[in-house]
Scaffold this active site. Structure first.
Site, mmCIF file in Angstrom:
data_model
loop_
_atom_site.group_PDB
_atom_site.id
_atom_site.type_symbol
_atom_site.label_atom_id
_atom_site.label_comp_id
_atom_site.label_asym_id
_atom_site.label_seq_id
_atom_site.Cartn_x
_atom_site.Cartn_y
_atom_site.Cartn_z
ATOM 1 N N PHE A 206 0.861 -1.197 -0.054
ATOM 2 C CA PHE A 206 -0.026 -0.047 0.043
ATOM 3 C C PHE A 206 0.865 1.511 -0.040
ATOM 4 O O PHE A 206 1.642 1.541 1.011
ATOM 5 C CB PHE A 206 -1.067 0.265 1.121
ATOM 6 C CG PHE A 206 -2.002 1.198 1.074
ATOM 7 C CD1 PHE A 206 -3.039 1.322 0.348
ATOM 8 C CD2 PHE A 206 -1.604 2.252 1.724
ATOM 9 C CE1 PHE A 206 -3.848 2.319 0.193
ATOM 10 C CE2 PHE A 206 -2.420 3.512 1.553
ATOM 11 C CZ PHE A 206 -3.608 3.374 0.715
ATOM 12 N N ASP B 195 9.011 3.091 2.282
ATOM 13 C CA ASP B 195 7.864 3.774 2.438
ATOM 14 C C ASP B 195 7.630 3.661 3.997
ATOM 15 O O ASP B 195 7.296 2.409 4.349
ATOM 16 C CB ASP B 195 6.694 3.216 1.578
ATOM 17 C CG ASP B 195 5.398 3.869 1.879
ATOM 18 O OD1 ASP B 195 5.285 4.732 3.194
ATOM 19 O OD2 ASP B 195 4.469 3.876 1.066
ATOM 20 N N LYS C 111 1.933 11.280 7.402
ATOM 21 C CA LYS C 111 1.190 11.006 8.529
ATOM 22 C C LYS C 111 1.606 11.597 9.841
ATOM 23 O O LYS C 111 1.280 12.882 10.158
ATOM 24 C CB LYS C 111 1.054 9.411 8.618
ATOM 25 C CG LYS C 111 0.361 8.857 7.732
ATOM 26 C CD LYS C 111 -0.346 7.566 8.072
ATOM 27 C CE LYS C 111 -1.417 7.054 6.750
ATOM 28 N NZ LYS C 111 -0.958 5.988 5.995
HETATM 29 C C1 LIG Z 1 -1.161 6.122 4.462
HETATM 30 C C2 LIG Z 1 0.198 5.302 3.555
HETATM 31 C C3 LIG Z 1 0.298 6.100 2.242
HETATM 32 C C4 LIG Z 1 -0.721 7.211 1.876
HETATM 33 O O1 LIG Z 1 -0.666 8.379 2.507
HETATM 34 P P1 LIG Z 1 -1.809 9.450 2.224
HETATM 35 O O2 LIG Z 1 -1.363 10.396 3.060
HETATM 36 O O3 LIG Z 1 -3.016 8.761 2.463
HETATM 37 O O4 LIG Z 1 -1.761 9.682 0.809
HETATM 38 C C5 LIG Z 1 1.393 5.495 1.754
HETATM 39 N N1 LIG Z 1 2.081 4.618 2.209
HETATM 40 C C6 LIG Z 1 1.835 4.092 3.478
HETATM 41 C C7 LIG Z 1 2.598 2.939 4.028
HETATM 42 C C8 LIG Z 1 0.758 4.519 4.072
HETATM 43 O O5 LIG Z 1 0.495 3.882 5.014
#
Ligand SMILES: *Cc1c(COP(=O)(O)O)cnc(C)c1O
Length: 399
Positions: A140, A225, A254
């Protein structure tokens, strides 16, 4: 207006792309939130780890309001007095060489993809248009078209084709699959240290260490990520530290703002972000003074309140106690730090009904996929609060 009326408004006027629990929240403080009727809940989702510092942290609130009164946005056409300080503080804290500020997580992932492709053409000398990026199944990385184009989640892709080419998908946690998939045109491997949305999937011991070695041997950029795993969530500032490695690029978002404001960033060694020249990439809001002031305070709170160590200590306590629960529904409890997943057996009837029951008992959490309960409270949580949560979890899971 009654909660039912407010929910009806959302349903009538909003795009229907979410199915939230029907709890209408009006206030948050620390680990707690309150609904319209004044009912209190322990937040065990933390907005998918955006609230590591807890709701409405007073120091971040102060930074936000003070900066909002002075200057909020100038665009990058001009300089502002917060950006340089944000750069310096985040680079010192994370031992990065340079940083690219963006807004949402997905935008930072897109930015990292652009950077490694450009690096591939300009530095690695990959033939024009041939750059390949390797990603993992069950990933994700966000919701933009390019990103969902390399998702393996059918629903994230359905109806959105055509997609951006240039991505190769390999199984998660399998270093030899990475070695096999690399070609002379591979510029990067993009991976989450722990797959959060994928179900709190922890790779085998030493996976990232092997991945680091394979990337080094092949001149491939390792892009982590850490939007969900970073900034203390797993009991280290970054999850890469569990394997004792350093990425080439790390993507964060985040908790970078403690939940006040969308702030994300790509952290990099000089070589990769160094490919960007004026005009190559940009964002109207990226690096704005309000975002920088908020992020500076959010990072300072993580350090000053020892949130990384607290996540490690409270996480292992929580995990131990969860593993002691005897429940006919639990298949496995797993996690690192305060990123915890409770995988239910197929016979349990899905995680959603447990989330509903927990909500009725004053604990908010959200299923990931259909059968995994994610437990990820703010990193400020203390033992007594965990005991309080455990009572409710035990109650619901034993039934
Ligand atoms: C939440 C998340 C994203 C996307 O972030 P947004 O601010 O919702 O665009 C990308 N990678 C990971 C691992 C995430 O948990």
């Amino acid at each position: 207006m009654s909660p039912a009326d407010l929910i009806e408004l959302e349903n009538r006027f909003g795009a229907n792309n979410y199915q939230p629990l029907d709890v209408v929240l009006v206030r948050g403080e620390g680990i707690w939130v309150w609904d319209v009727a004044g009912q209190r809940y322990l937040d065990c989702l933390s907005a998918y780890s955006a609230l590591n510092q807890g709701h409405c942290h007073p120091r971040i609130l102060k930074a936000l309001t003070e900066q909002a009164r002075k200057l909020t946005l100038v665009s990058r056409a001009f300089r502002n007095d917060q950006l340089g300080l944000f750069y310096k503080e985040i680079c010192e804290l994370t031992r990065s060489h340079s940083v690219l500020p963006m807004n949402s997580g997905a935008e930072a992932v897109e930015s990292a993809i652009k950077a490694v492709r450009k690096w591939g053409y300009e530095v690695k000398k990959v033939p024009d248009g041939q750059a390949e990026i390797i990603v993992c199944a069950n990933n994700f990385h966000g919701r933009t078209l390019t990103i969902v184009g390399f998702s393996t989640e059918e629903q994230y892709r359905r109806g959105y084709a055509p997609f951006t080419p240039g991505f190769k998908i390999i199984p998660f946690g399998d270093a030899s699959a990475l070695a096999k998939a690399i070609t002379p045109n591979t510029v990067a491997f993009l991976v989450e240290p722990i797959q959060g949305e994928g179900g709190i999937i922890i790779p085998p011991e030493g996976y990232l260490k092997k991945v680091r070695q394979i990337c080094d041997e092949n001149n491939v950029m390792l892009v982590l990520d850490e939007i969900q795993t970073g900034l203390g969530r797993t009991g280290k500032l970054f999850a890469e530290e569990h394997d004792g490695i350093e990425s080439d690029l790390t993507i964060i978002g985040k908790a970078l703002s403690g939940g006040f404001y969308p702030v994300s960033a790509v952290l990099s060694n000089q070589e990769v972000l160094g490919v960007f020249k004026p005009g190559d990439h940009g964002s109207t809001f990226g690096g704005n003074p309000l975002a920088c002031a908020v992020a500076r305070a959010a990072l300072q709170v993580i350090v000053d309140e020892n949130l990384v160590d607290n996540a490690a200590a409270m996480g292992s306590y929580f995990l131990d106690r969860l593993r002691q629960i005897k429940s006919p529904h639990i298949k496995e409890v797993r996690g690192r730090g305060l990123l915890i997943g409770i995988e239910l057996l197929p016979e349990a009837g899905g995680a959603r009904r447990f989330c509903e029951s927990l909500k009725d008992k004053g604990l908010l959490c959200k299923e990931t996929h259909t059968h995994i309960l994610r437990i990820a409270p703010p990193l400020i949580i203390q033992k007594a609060d965990i005991d309080w949560a455990l009572e409710r979890l035990e109650d619901v899971l034993k039934k």
